[in-house]
Design a protein around this motif. Structure first.
Motif, PDB file in Angstrom:
ATOM      1  N   TRP A   5       0.825  -1.196   0.000  1.00 52.37           N
ATOM      2  CA  TRP A   5       0.000   0.000   0.000  1.00 52.37           C
ATOM      3  C   TRP A   5       0.854   1.238   0.000  1.00 52.37           C
ATOM      4  O   TRP A   5       2.016   1.223   0.421  1.00 52.37           O
ATOM      5  CB  TRP A   5      -0.898   0.044   1.248  1.00 52.37           C
ATOM      6  N   LEU A   6       0.241   2.316  -0.423  1.00 53.73           N
ATOM      7  CA  LEU A   6       0.834   3.639  -0.285  1.00 53.73           C
ATOM      8  C   LEU A   6       0.132   4.272   0.900  1.00 53.73           C
ATOM      9  O   LEU A   6      -1.099   4.281   0.964  1.00 53.73           O
ATOM     10  CB  LEU A   6       0.591   4.464  -1.553  1.00 53.73           C
ATOM     11  N   LEU A   7       0.908   4.755   1.832  1.00 51.78           N
ATOM     12  CA  LEU A   7       0.373   5.385   3.033  1.00 51.78           C
ATOM     13  C   LEU A   7       0.718   6.868   2.953  1.00 51.78           C
ATOM     14  O   LEU A   7       1.885   7.221   2.768  1.00 51.78           O
ATOM     15  CB  LEU A   7       1.004   4.769   4.275  1.00 51.78           C
ATOM     16  N   LEU A   8      -0.296   7.702   3.051  1.00 56.62           N
ATOM     17  CA  LEU A   8      -0.080   9.144   3.045  1.00 56.62           C
ATOM     18  C   LEU A   8      -0.475   9.691   4.403  1.00 56.62           C
ATOM     19  O   LEU A   8      -1.577   9.416   4.885  1.00 56.62           O
ATOM     20  CB  LEU A   8      -0.942   9.824   1.966  1.00 56.62           C
ATOM     21  N   THR A   9       0.447  10.400   5.021  1.00 55.12           N
ATOM     22  CA  THR A   9       0.098  11.136   6.241  1.00 55.12           C
ATOM     23  C   THR A   9       0.274  12.598   5.881  1.00 55.12           C
ATOM     24  O   THR A   9       1.247  12.976   5.218  1.00 55.12           O
ATOM     25  CB  THR A   9       1.003  10.785   7.440  1.00 55.12           C
ATOM     26  N   TYR A  10      -0.686  13.408   6.291  1.00 52.79           N
ATOM     27  CA  TYR A  10      -0.585  14.820   5.967  1.00 52.79           C
ATOM     28  C   TYR A  10      -1.277  15.674   7.022  1.00 52.79           C
ATOM     29  O   TYR A  10      -2.130  15.194   7.767  1.00 52.79           O
ATOM     30  CB  TYR A  10      -1.169  15.108   4.578  1.00 52.79           C
ATOM     31  N   ASN A  37      -7.602  10.530  11.022  1.00 48.84           N
ATOM     32  CA  ASN A  37      -7.469  11.882  10.482  1.00 48.84           C
ATOM     33  C   ASN A  37      -6.096  12.110   9.857  1.00 48.84           C
ATOM     34  O   ASN A  37      -5.083  11.911  10.521  1.00 48.84           O
ATOM     35  CB  ASN A  37      -7.672  12.890  11.614  1.00 48.84           C
ATOM     36  N   GLY A  38      -6.077  12.501   8.576  1.00 49.73           N
ATOM     37  CA  GLY A  38      -4.812  12.816   7.934  1.00 49.73           C
ATOM     38  C   GLY A  38      -3.924  11.630   7.615  1.00 49.73           C
ATOM     39  O   GLY A  38      -2.765  11.800   7.273  1.00 49.73           O
ATOM     40  N   VAL A  39      -4.469  10.410   7.721  1.00 47.47           N
ATOM     41  CA  VAL A  39      -3.697   9.201   7.405  1.00 47.47           C
ATOM     42  C   VAL A  39      -4.564   8.312   6.523  1.00 47.47           C
ATOM     43  O   VAL A  39      -5.610   7.832   6.942  1.00 47.47           O
ATOM     44  CB  VAL A  39      -3.302   8.415   8.675  1.00 47.47           C
ATOM     45  N   CYS A  40      -4.115   8.112   5.283  1.00 47.99           N
ATOM     46  CA  CYS A  40      -4.911   7.259   4.407  1.00 47.99           C
ATOM     47  C   CYS A  40      -4.033   6.317   3.586  1.00 47.99           C
ATOM     48  O   CYS A  40      -2.827   6.508   3.474  1.00 47.99           O
ATOM     49  CB  CYS A  40      -5.820   8.088   3.524  1.00 47.99           C
ATOM     50  N   VAL A  41      -4.680   5.297   3.055  1.00 46.36           N
ATOM     51  CA  VAL A  41      -3.980   4.278   2.270  1.00 46.36           C
ATOM     52  C   VAL A  41      -4.669   4.055   0.936  1.00 46.36           C
ATOM     53  O   VAL A  41      -5.870   4.257   0.797  1.00 46.36           O
ATOM     54  CB  VAL A  41      -3.874   2.920   3.013  1.00 46.36           C
ATOM     55  N   LEU A  52      -0.494  10.882  -5.928  1.00 47.50           N
ATOM     56  CA  LEU A  52      -0.120  11.281  -4.561  1.00 47.50           C
ATOM     57  C   LEU A  52       1.017  12.293  -4.575  1.00 47.50           C
ATOM     58  O   LEU A  52       1.067  13.198  -3.750  1.00 47.50           O
ATOM     59  CB  LEU A  52       0.248  10.060  -3.712  1.00 47.50           C
ATOM     60  N   ARG A  53       1.935  12.153  -5.532  1.00 50.60           N
ATOM     61  CA  ARG A  53       3.042  13.119  -5.629  1.00 50.60           C
ATOM     62  C   ARG A  53       2.490  14.508  -5.994  1.00 50.60           C
ATOM     63  O   ARG A  53       2.965  15.525  -5.491  1.00 50.60           O
ATOM     64  CB  ARG A  53       4.078  12.660  -6.646  1.00 50.60           C
ATOM     65  N   ILE A  54       1.500  14.532  -6.872  1.00 53.19           N
ATOM     66  CA  ILE A  54       0.858  15.799  -7.233  1.00 53.19           C
ATOM     67  C   ILE A  54       0.163  16.377  -5.995  1.00 53.19           C
ATOM     68  O   ILE A  54       0.268  17.572  -5.709  1.00 53.19           O
ATOM     69  CB  ILE A  54      -0.156  15.593  -8.392  1.00 53.19           C
ATOM     70  N   LEU A  55      -0.501  15.519  -5.254  1.00 50.70           N
ATOM     71  CA  LEU A  55      -1.202  15.935  -4.040  1.00 50.70           C
ATOM     72  C   LEU A  55      -0.229  16.436  -2.973  1.00 50.70           C
ATOM     73  O   LEU A  55      -0.526  17.385  -2.247  1.00 50.70           O
ATOM     74  CB  LEU A  55      -2.034  14.767  -3.499  1.00 50.70           C
ATOM     75  N   GLU A  56       0.934  15.805  -2.922  1.00 46.31           N
ATOM     76  CA  GLU A  56       1.977  16.234  -1.986  1.00 46.31           C
ATOM     77  C   GLU A  56       2.321  17.703  -2.254  1.00 46.31           C
ATOM     78  O   GLU A  56       2.475  18.501  -1.331  1.00 46.31           O
ATOM     79  CB  GLU A  56       3.207  15.345  -2.173  1.00 46.31           C
ATOM     80  N   GLN A  61       1.643  23.553  -1.019  1.00 49.19           N
ATOM     81  CA  GLN A  61       1.147  24.876  -1.422  1.00 49.19           C
ATOM     82  C   GLN A  61       0.088  25.392  -0.445  1.00 49.19           C
ATOM     83  O   GLN A  61      -0.084  26.597  -0.297  1.00 49.19           O
ATOM     84  CB  GLN A  61       0.573  24.835  -2.832  1.00 49.19           C
ATOM     85  N   ALA A  62      -0.604  24.483   0.224  1.00 50.15           N
ATOM     86  CA  ALA A  62      -1.618  24.867   1.210  1.00 50.15           C
ATOM     87  C   ALA A  62      -0.975  25.168   2.564  1.00 50.15           C
ATOM     88  O   ALA A  62      -1.672  25.421   3.544  1.00 50.15           O
ATOM     89  CB  ALA A  62      -2.662  23.755   1.351  1.00 50.15           C
ATOM     90  N   GLY A  63       0.359  25.107   2.620  1.00 54.75           N
ATOM     91  CA  GLY A  63       1.070  25.390   3.862  1.00 54.75           C
ATOM     92  C   GLY A  63       1.110  24.194   4.795  1.00 54.75           C
ATOM     93  O   GLY A  63       1.354  24.332   5.989  1.00 54.75           O
ATOM     94  N   GLY A  64       0.895  23.011   4.227  1.00 59.76           N
ATOM     95  CA  GLY A  64       0.891  21.799   5.036  1.00 59.76           C
ATOM     96  C   GLY A  64       2.138  20.972   4.831  1.00 59.76           C
ATOM     97  O   GLY A  64       3.072  21.382   4.142  1.00 59.76           O
ATOM     98  N   GLU A  65       2.120  19.799   5.439  1.00 63.82           N
ATOM     99  CA  GLU A  65       3.241  18.873   5.271  1.00 63.82           C
ATOM    100  C   GLU A  65       2.693  17.469   5.081  1.00 63.82           C
ATOM    101  O   GLU A  65       1.592  17.151   5.548  1.00 63.82           O
ATOM    102  CB  GLU A  65       4.186  18.948   6.465  1.00 63.82           C
ATOM    103  N   SER A  66       3.455  16.648   4.378  1.00 58.20           N
ATOM    104  CA  SER A  66       3.010  15.279   4.117  1.00 58.20           C
ATOM    105  C   SER A  66       4.190  14.345   3.940  1.00 58.20           C
ATOM    106  O   SER A  66       5.298  14.780   3.635  1.00 58.20           O
ATOM    107  CB  SER A  66       2.140  15.244   2.859  1.00 58.20           C
ATOM    108  N   VAL A  67       3.909  13.064   4.130  1.00 58.94           N
ATOM    109  CA  VAL A  67       4.885  12.006   3.895  1.00 58.94           C
ATOM    110  C   VAL A  67       4.147  10.883   3.189  1.00 58.94           C
ATOM    111  O   VAL A  67       3.028  10.524   3.578  1.00 58.94           O
ATOM    112  CB  VAL A  67       5.486  11.479   5.226  1.00 58.94           C
TER     113      VAL A  67
END
Length: 179
Positions: A5-10, A37-41, A52-56, A61-67
């Motif tokens: 899976w790809l796990l995105l935390t943001y 919240n803020g963690v999806c697969v 996901l890279r585009i979303l990163e 740009q929204a002033g957030g952070e992600s991994v």
């Protein structure tokens, strides 16, 4: 059967909420399942990696952070839990779709009961059927693990198509254009 899976935390600032909602919408549109919240697969796929890279970038740009991480479940039980979440979300979408099929069939039945056979009504119902077809196709693309209600939803769409075919025949008969 190790599923990768790809796990995105943001994390994004609470305001403006429009940005946060846009990110959530994009993830839901990809079929992502939130573990919290803020963690999806998502299942690992080249398309998902790219999106996901585009979303990163959107998150930054929204002033957030992600991994973004590539991960596997610890054991079969954990994997089953995640797959169950995916199936439950798709089944919810299929249930909503099936409700709309009910509405569609009721609408056509109402026209038949009233003896209202017009090309305008046929065209309107045809547009509604095309929306149903597109919607089911969208749900199907996000049904990565074969949700339980998929077959029922496909059968209901076939039923809607038959109902509209019958209504079309009645319109053509009423207008004297069959044959």
């Amino acid at each position: 059967m190790d599923i990768t899976w790809l796990l995105l935390t943001y994390k994004v600032p609470a305001e403006p909420s429009a940005r946060r909602i846009a990110i959530w919408r994009k993830l839901k549109g990809m079929g992502a399942v939130y573990l919290q919240n803020g963690v999806c697969v998502l299942p690992k796929a080249d398309d998902h990696v790219r999106r996901l890279r585009i979303l990163e970038n959107d998150i930054a740009q929204a002033g957030g952070e992600s991994v973004i991480l590539e991960t596997v479940a610890l054991d079969r039980g954990q994997e089953d839990k995640v797959i169950a979440r995916f199936k439950a979300e798709r089944d919810e979408a299929y249930a909503e779709f099936i409700d709309k099929c009910d509405d569609f069939e009721r609408e056509v039945a109402k026209e038949v009961a009233a003896g209202h056979y017009s090309y305008a009504e046929l065209e309107e119902n045809d547009v509604d059927l095309k929306k149903l077809q597109g919607w089911l196709e969208k749900i199907g693309k996000l049904d990565f693990y074969g949700a339980a209600r998929a077959e029922e939803a496909r059968a209901r769409l076939t039923g809607c198509e038959a109902v509209l075919d019958d209504y079309a025949r009645r319109v053509f008969d009423a207008k004297g254009e069959n044959g």
